[in-house]
Motif scaffolding. Structure first.
Motif, PDB file in Angstrom:
ATOM      1  N   UNK A  66     -37.238   8.185 -15.451  1.00 57.78           N
ATOM      2  CA  UNK A  66     -35.905   7.585 -15.511  1.00 57.78           C
ATOM      3  C   UNK A  66     -36.023   6.183 -16.091  1.00 57.78           C
ATOM      4  N   UNK A  67     -35.126   5.845 -17.014  1.00 53.78           N
ATOM      5  CA  UNK A  67     -35.045   4.494 -17.555  1.00 53.78           C
ATOM      6  C   UNK A  67     -33.699   3.899 -17.153  1.00 53.78           C
ATOM      7  N   UNK A  68     -33.710   2.595 -16.948  1.00 49.11           N
ATOM      8  CA  UNK A  68     -32.486   1.895 -16.553  1.00 49.11           C
ATOM      9  C   UNK A  68     -32.041   0.990 -17.686  1.00 49.11           C
ATOM     10  N   UNK A  69     -30.877   1.275 -18.224  1.00 46.45           N
ATOM     11  CA  UNK A  69     -30.252   0.403 -19.207  1.00 46.45           C
ATOM     12  C   UNK A  69     -29.571  -0.693 -18.395  1.00 46.45           C
ATOM     13  N   UNK A  70     -30.011  -1.915 -18.590  1.00 47.06           N
ATOM     14  CA  UNK A  70     -29.504  -3.033 -17.798  1.00 47.06           C
ATOM     15  C   UNK A  70     -28.066  -3.372 -18.183  1.00 47.06           C
ATOM     16  N   UNK A  71     -27.346  -3.991 -17.250  1.00 48.33           N
ATOM     17  CA  UNK A  71     -25.975  -4.418 -17.512  1.00 48.33           C
ATOM     18  C   UNK A  71     -25.953  -5.303 -18.744  1.00 48.33           C
TER      19      UNK A  71
END
Length: 124
Positions: A66-71
Motif C-alpha cells: 500500500x502507498x499513501x498519497x499525502x494530502x
C-alpha cells in the motif's frame, strides 16, 4: 497505483485531471506503507492525472503493498479547474501492470573468432 510493464516505475492515476505538474519531492507527495521506493527515487506528474514514481536503487515495493498519497500530493494539488479542495490523503494498493514486458537478452561480441580460439561466456 500500478507498475509499468518492466517494473521500474509506479504510476498513481487520479480519477480526474489535476493541476499537478513537473517534478516534485517524493517525500512530500507519497510514502510506501510496505516496501521502499529505493534510494533516490524521482516523482513527476507525467500527465494531468498521473504521478509517476521512478524507483531508486534497492527498491523493495511489490504488488499488494500500500502507498499513501499525502494530502496535497507534494503541493496544493487539486482539480485542474481549481473547483475542488486540495487533494486529501489517500491509501492505494499497488497492482501488477496490465501486461508484463519480458526481459530480452542481448549478447555482444565479435562477429567471428580466429582459428584456435574458443568462444564462451564469463562465469559469475
Amino acid at each position: 497505483a500500478r507498475f509499468d510493464g518492466v517494473g521500474s516505475l509506479l504510476r498513481v492515476v487520479t480519477d480526474q485531471d489535476t493541476n499537478g505538474q513537473g517534478s516534485i519531492a517524493c517525500t512530500a507527495a507519497i510514502v510506501s506503507l510496505g516496501g521502499t521506493f529505493g534510494t533516490g527515487p524521482s516523482c513527476t506528474w507525467s500527465s494531468a492525472n498521473t504521478l509517476a514514481i521512478a524507483f531508486g536503487s534497492g527498491a523493495t515495493i511489490v504488488p499488494g503493498d500500500v502507498v499513501r498519497l499525502k494530502a496535497g500530493a507534494g503541493g496544493s494539488v487539486r482539480s485542474a479547474n481549481a473547483v475542488s479542495a486540495t487533494m486529501v490523503q489517500q491509501d492505494v494498493t499497488v497492482a501488477l501492470p496490465p501486461a508484463m514486458t519480458p526481459p530480452a537478452i542481448l549478447l555482444a561480441g565479435p562477429s567471428d573468432i580466429g582459428g584456435g580460439e574458443t568462444a564462451g561466456t564469463p562465469t559469475p
